[in-house]
Design a protein around this motif. Structure first.
Motif, mmCIF file in Angstrom:
data_model
loop_
_atom_site.group_PDB
_atom_site.id
_atom_site.type_symbol
_atom_site.label_atom_id
_atom_site.label_comp_id
_atom_site.label_asym_id
_atom_site.label_seq_id
_atom_site.Cartn_x
_atom_site.Cartn_y
_atom_site.Cartn_z
ATOM 1 N N LEU A 215 7.265 -1.240 -8.338
ATOM 2 C CA LEU A 215 7.128 0.056 -7.684
ATOM 3 C C LEU A 215 6.213 0.960 -8.512
ATOM 4 N N THR B 57 8.639 7.660 -1.290
ATOM 5 C CA THR B 57 8.519 8.045 -2.688
ATOM 6 C C THR B 57 9.752 8.840 -3.117
ATOM 7 N N TYR C 280 0.842 -1.194 0.000
ATOM 8 C CA TYR C 280 0.000 0.000 0.000
ATOM 9 C C TYR C 280 0.881 1.249 0.000
ATOM 10 N N LEU C 281 0.575 2.130 -0.952
ATOM 11 C CA LEU C 281 1.244 3.423 -1.062
ATOM 12 C C LEU C 281 0.345 4.455 -0.404
ATOM 13 N N LYS D 245 -0.461 8.287 0.808
ATOM 14 C CA LYS D 245 -0.147 9.626 0.315
ATOM 15 C C LYS D 245 -0.714 10.682 1.256
ATOM 16 N N LEU E 248 5.529 3.813 0.967
ATOM 17 C CA LEU E 248 5.120 2.545 0.372
ATOM 18 C C LEU E 248 5.489 1.404 1.313
ATOM 19 N N TRP F 230 13.693 4.892 -4.953
ATOM 20 C CA TRP F 230 12.873 4.892 -3.746
ATOM 21 C C TRP F 230 13.770 4.620 -2.540
ATOM 22 N N GLY G 179 5.215 10.380 0.059
ATOM 23 C CA GLY G 179 4.395 9.212 0.301
ATOM 24 C C GLY G 179 5.227 8.080 0.874
#
Length: 292
Positions: free
Chosen positions: A252, A291, A226-227, A229, A237, A258, A235
């Motif tokens: 990704l 991110t 799950y990313l 934001k 990840l 990243w 963000g």
């Protein structure tokens, strides 16, 4: 009840209350408490009773109220996931703050994997530190209010006892020597806590939407990503692999480097290395990336 709570706050400067077996009180009293006490008062309840049939309310009755609730649904679904079973959709709901179950906002859900009642993780996981770390990554990257029991971060054991409420013995005493013995896990928790405090995406005030989360669901059902934001901020990840035997490859969400904040074994706010393209997560591991 209200007079007693006000007295504790006025005379002893108590900041809030956690009600044991909170569903023993009727809804009207629960609502009256939150209306009578200052808006900054911490209010937490166990949403059950010793006799399940005698409960006066269920978790969904508190949706949108000021009360935060111990989330046994989170506990059971994440324990199953850590052990390589469980339903991925239920884990997604739990990691989202349980808004689809009962929470009007994520902070209403008190997420935990062990508490003073029942068995501790060390005993449940039979001393498997990889599973400990996977559980820590999941717990501290889930939306809601994470709760750690004293000693969870250094593999406290109750020697298999899952009902030790009445024992003044070493079953219940904290063995502080375990902190040094399992220093790696202790530092792992500390690193994850630093990451959680740094990134607002891990502490959303509102229920997640398509604008605040992007799900990664590999073919292997034991994997989940799950990313998260947050407007104007980086963000985060999170990639989880609960498969005991197989690596899981995640693509990704966008190109670039990243920074890896947690590689499943270590966690550091300043980063460990960087990843690009695809990321292969080892068995029974959780990783955290930022991110680009």
């Amino acid at each position: 009840v209200i007079d007693s709570l006000k007295y504790w706050m006025r005379e002893y400067h108590v900041d809030g209350f956690r009600l044991d077996l909170g569903a023993s009180l009727d809804k009207e009293t629960m609502f009256a408490i939150e209306e009578a006490l200052p808006p900054w008062t911490i209010l937490i309840a166990e949403p059950w009773t010793a006799d399940w049939n005698r409960r006066m309310w269920d978790k969904e009755h508190m949706r949108g109220r000021r009360w935060a609730l111990w989330n046994d649904g989170y506990r059971e679904n994440l324990r199953s996931f850590i052990n390589g079973v469980g339903k991925r959709n239920d884990v997604m709901t739990a990691q989202s703050g349980s808004c689809m179950w009962f929470a009007g906002r994520p902070v209403q859900s008190v997420n935990y994997l062990e508490c003073h009642d029942g068995a501790v993780l060390e005993d449940l996981l039979k001393g498997d530190e990889k599973k400990h770390k996977l559980g820590a990554v999941a717990l501290l990257t889930g939306q809601g209010m994470p709760m750690l029991q004293s000693g969870q971060e250094f593999r406290r054991t109750k020697k298999g006892n899952d009902n030790s409420y009445d024992q003044d013995t070493d079953v219940n005493w904290l063995d502080w020597s375990l902190k040094q013995k399992h220093r790696g896990l202790f530092d792992f928790y500390a690193g994850l806590l630093s990451i959680r405090q740094k990134f607002a995406a891990l502490r959303q005030l509102d229920c997640l939407t398509e604008q605040t989360v992007e799900w990664l669901k590999p073919e292997n059902e034991r994997g989940l990503g799950y990313l998260l934001k947050s407007p104007g901020q980086p963000g985060v990840l999170v990639l989880l692999n609960s498969d005991p035997n197989n690596w899981i490859t995640f693509t990704l969400p966008k190109p670039g480097n990243w920074p890896i904040l947690c590689n499943g074994d270590r966690a550091a706010l300043d980063g460990l290395s960087a990843a690009t393209g695809d990321y292969k997560v080892p068995p029974q591991s959780g990783v955290v990336l930022r991110t680009p």
